[in-house]
Enzyme design. Sequence first.
Site, PDB file in Angstrom:
ATOM      1  N   TRP A   1       0.865  -1.186   0.000  1.00  0.00           N
ATOM      2  CA  TRP A   1       0.000   0.000   0.000  1.00  0.00           C
ATOM      3  C   TRP A   1       0.905   1.240   0.000  1.00  0.00           C
ATOM      4  CZ3 TRP A   1      -1.797   2.801   4.849  1.00  0.00           C
ATOM      5  CH2 TRP A   1      -2.731   3.799   4.534  1.00  0.00           C
TER       6      TRP A   1
ATOM      7  N   ASP B   1      -0.802  -5.157   9.410  1.00  0.00           N
ATOM      8  CA  ASP B   1      -1.754  -4.121   9.014  1.00  0.00           C
ATOM      9  C   ASP B   1      -3.036  -4.857   8.620  1.00  0.00           C
ATOM     10  OD1 ASP B   1      -3.260  -2.155   7.867  1.00  0.00           O
ATOM     11  OD2 ASP B   1      -1.737  -1.497   6.426  1.00  0.00           O
TER      12      ASP B   1
ATOM     13  N   LYS C   1     -13.263  -0.035   5.873  1.00  0.00           N
ATOM     14  CA  LYS C   1     -13.850  -0.880   4.813  1.00  0.00           C
ATOM     15  C   LYS C   1     -14.928  -1.801   5.364  1.00  0.00           C
ATOM     16  CE  LYS C   1      -9.969   0.548   2.951  1.00  0.00           C
ATOM     17  NZ  LYS C   1      -9.566   1.181   1.738  1.00  0.00           N
TER      18      LYS C   1
HETATM   19  N1  KET Z   1      -3.797  -0.317   5.341  1.00  0.00           N
HETATM   20  C1  KET Z   1      -4.059  -0.735   4.091  1.00  0.00           C
HETATM   21  C2  KET Z   1      -3.406  -1.966   3.588  1.00  0.00           C
HETATM   22  C3  KET Z   1      -4.948   0.000   3.299  1.00  0.00           C
HETATM   23  O1  KET Z   1      -5.204  -0.442   2.086  1.00  0.00           O
HETATM   24  C4  KET Z   1      -5.542   1.174   3.801  1.00  0.00           C
HETATM   25  C5  KET Z   1      -6.409   1.992   2.954  1.00  0.00           C
HETATM   26  C6  KET Z   1      -5.241   1.532   5.123  1.00  0.00           C
HETATM   27  C7  KET Z   1      -4.364   0.759   5.862  1.00  0.00           C
HETATM   28  C8  KET Z   1      -5.782   2.736   5.798  1.00  0.00           C
HETATM   29  O2  KET Z   1      -7.096   2.973   5.763  1.00  0.00           O
HETATM   30  P1  KET Z   1      -7.762   3.934   6.868  1.00  0.00           P
HETATM   31  O3  KET Z   1      -8.907   4.566   6.178  1.00  0.00           O
HETATM   32  O4  KET Z   1      -6.740   4.908   7.301  1.00  0.00           O
HETATM   33  O5  KET Z   1      -8.165   3.041   7.956  1.00  0.00           O
HETATM   34  N2  KET Z   1      -6.398   1.904   1.684  1.00  0.00           N
HETATM   35  C9  KET Z   1      -7.247   2.593   0.720  1.00  0.00           C
HETATM   36  C10 KET Z   1      -7.488   4.035   0.977  1.00  0.00           C
HETATM   37  C11 KET Z   1      -6.252   4.876   1.124  1.00  0.00           C
HETATM   38  O6  KET Z   1      -5.309   4.765   0.349  1.00  0.00           O
HETATM   39  O7  KET Z   1      -6.241   5.670   2.091  1.00  0.00           O
HETATM   40  C12 KET Z   1      -6.694   2.314  -0.676  1.00  0.00           C
HETATM   41  O8  KET Z   1      -5.665   1.654  -0.814  1.00  0.00           O
HETATM   42  O9  KET Z   1      -7.330   2.738  -1.647  1.00  0.00           O
END
Ligand code: KET
Length: 497
Positions: free
Chosen positions: A225, A306, A342
């Site tokens: 990511w 993660d 999510k």
């Molecule tokens: N870890 C991973 C692997 C991940 O894909 C995301 C979010 C997050 C943590 C963090 O999400 P949060 O909303 O802070 O709990 N991924 C999607 C959104 C982004 O990039 O912020 C994405 O990959 O599209």
Amino acid sequence: MASAAFAVSSPAASAVAARSKARPAYSPPPQLLPILPPGLNISCVTAWWFVDARRCLGEEGARGGRDAAWGSRGRLANYAKNFGRVMMALAVDVSRFEGVPMAPPDPILGVSEAFKADTNDLKLNLGVGAYRTEELQPYVLNVVKKAEKLMLERGENKEYLPIEGLAAFNKATAELLFGADNPVIKQGLVATLQALSGTGSLRLAAAFIQRYFPEAKVIISSPTWGNHKNIFNDARVPWSEYRYYDPKTVGLDFEGMIADIEAAPEGSFVLLHGCAHNPTGIDPTPEQWEKIADVIQEKKHMPFFDVAYQGFASGSLDEDAFSVRLFVKRGMEVFVAQSYSKNLGLYAERIGAINVVCSAPEVADRVKSQLKRLARPMYSNPPIHGAKIVANVVGDPTMFGEWKQEMEQMAGRIKNVRQKLYDSLSAKDKSGKDWSFILRQIGMFSYTGLNKTQSDNMTDKWHVYMTKDGRISLAGLSLAKCDYLADAIIDSFHNVN
Ligand code: KET
């Protein structure tokens, strides 16, 4: 030209320019040009750059992180350039922000901004990993609306939470992750802090690593990511990559992964995606997880999970926590960052947690006290609304059941779209290419194998917005749009290099 004289005035600055084509060239503000006699001012400023840059490096040079990735000469040059800009701005009374260059758009969230600006009716946003309905609308889970209604009826207040967050949330989130009967919970071995969703939880853990393990390095999968690198860079934690994805098999490079984890300095932090690896959608098998745990244990590394997709990969919360629980069962100390963006659709509520499994309750107490100490000056205490939603949903057997059902439905819709996209590609592509890797990937994303130029074609010609690493979010796709997407992918794959 004054700007040309400026460009060559600092060898360090030109080294940076050569290394990073992405950064725009600096041109001095117009007010500056008439008053800069090419000799004196420039050498004075250059001298200033280096005196102050050296002071800065003296204080911070040993910290690693970005320095390790960048090299101290690059850091010196960058510092000197920015410092020079600020000094110039002061000298000629232009904006104090003259030294602030334009940042590039975020590789993921920037895609949504570009999507919004596109007026074509065919446009499709497969950039950010955010769930959409079959009508491609954002979705608020019914169980979330129900919990919010209850909260409103109860007239709950908006007092500050404690630094560690809502106690009921922290209990619920740890139980969801490890299983309520897990001995680590019963014995009080887990330090849990509510934090600002997955990102904030990772950032807090990174700050903890920087403070208490200043010699340690984090190793992250290649690819990963995109924000992982930003997080460790900003926390000044050095990182490097371990092999993960094998483009030849469009699968896991398991041998490479194991070899690289083995080769990392003893005591490294190994960042692992608990399930639904982002961006590849490729997870190790249970047997491979065992082997990964063996190596991490042998090398006295620290596993750092993660977990952003619990329940979203398979539709089952327990199944998706398999990897984490396997490590915990071995008695290992483990870091786990959690997100409810999510699986409960709480993207904007910024609700998640950092959990640290420790070897004894008093260790967990100490770790928790230091995490709180780090959180307090950063953001003081976390927001209450999302925490209450999670605590209410998980704490009420009826609502918990409803959540699981809705999660299964969301995961099911993504699986249907995945299947349909594969069917469309296989039916339309007459080249004989095997698209079955799409079916082997899991979670929200498909890693298509399209390169940057091909991904650009997807956007420029077909109005399909996606990240430049070839990742598409299937959560933003509908069954109705699969044929269109298949045409775009086939065109980009075969007709663009
Ligand atoms: N870890 C991973 C692997 C991940 O894909 C995301 C979010 C997050 C943590 C963090 O999400 P949060 O909303 O802070 O709990 N991924 C999607 C959104 C982004 O990039 O912020 C994405 O990959 O599209």
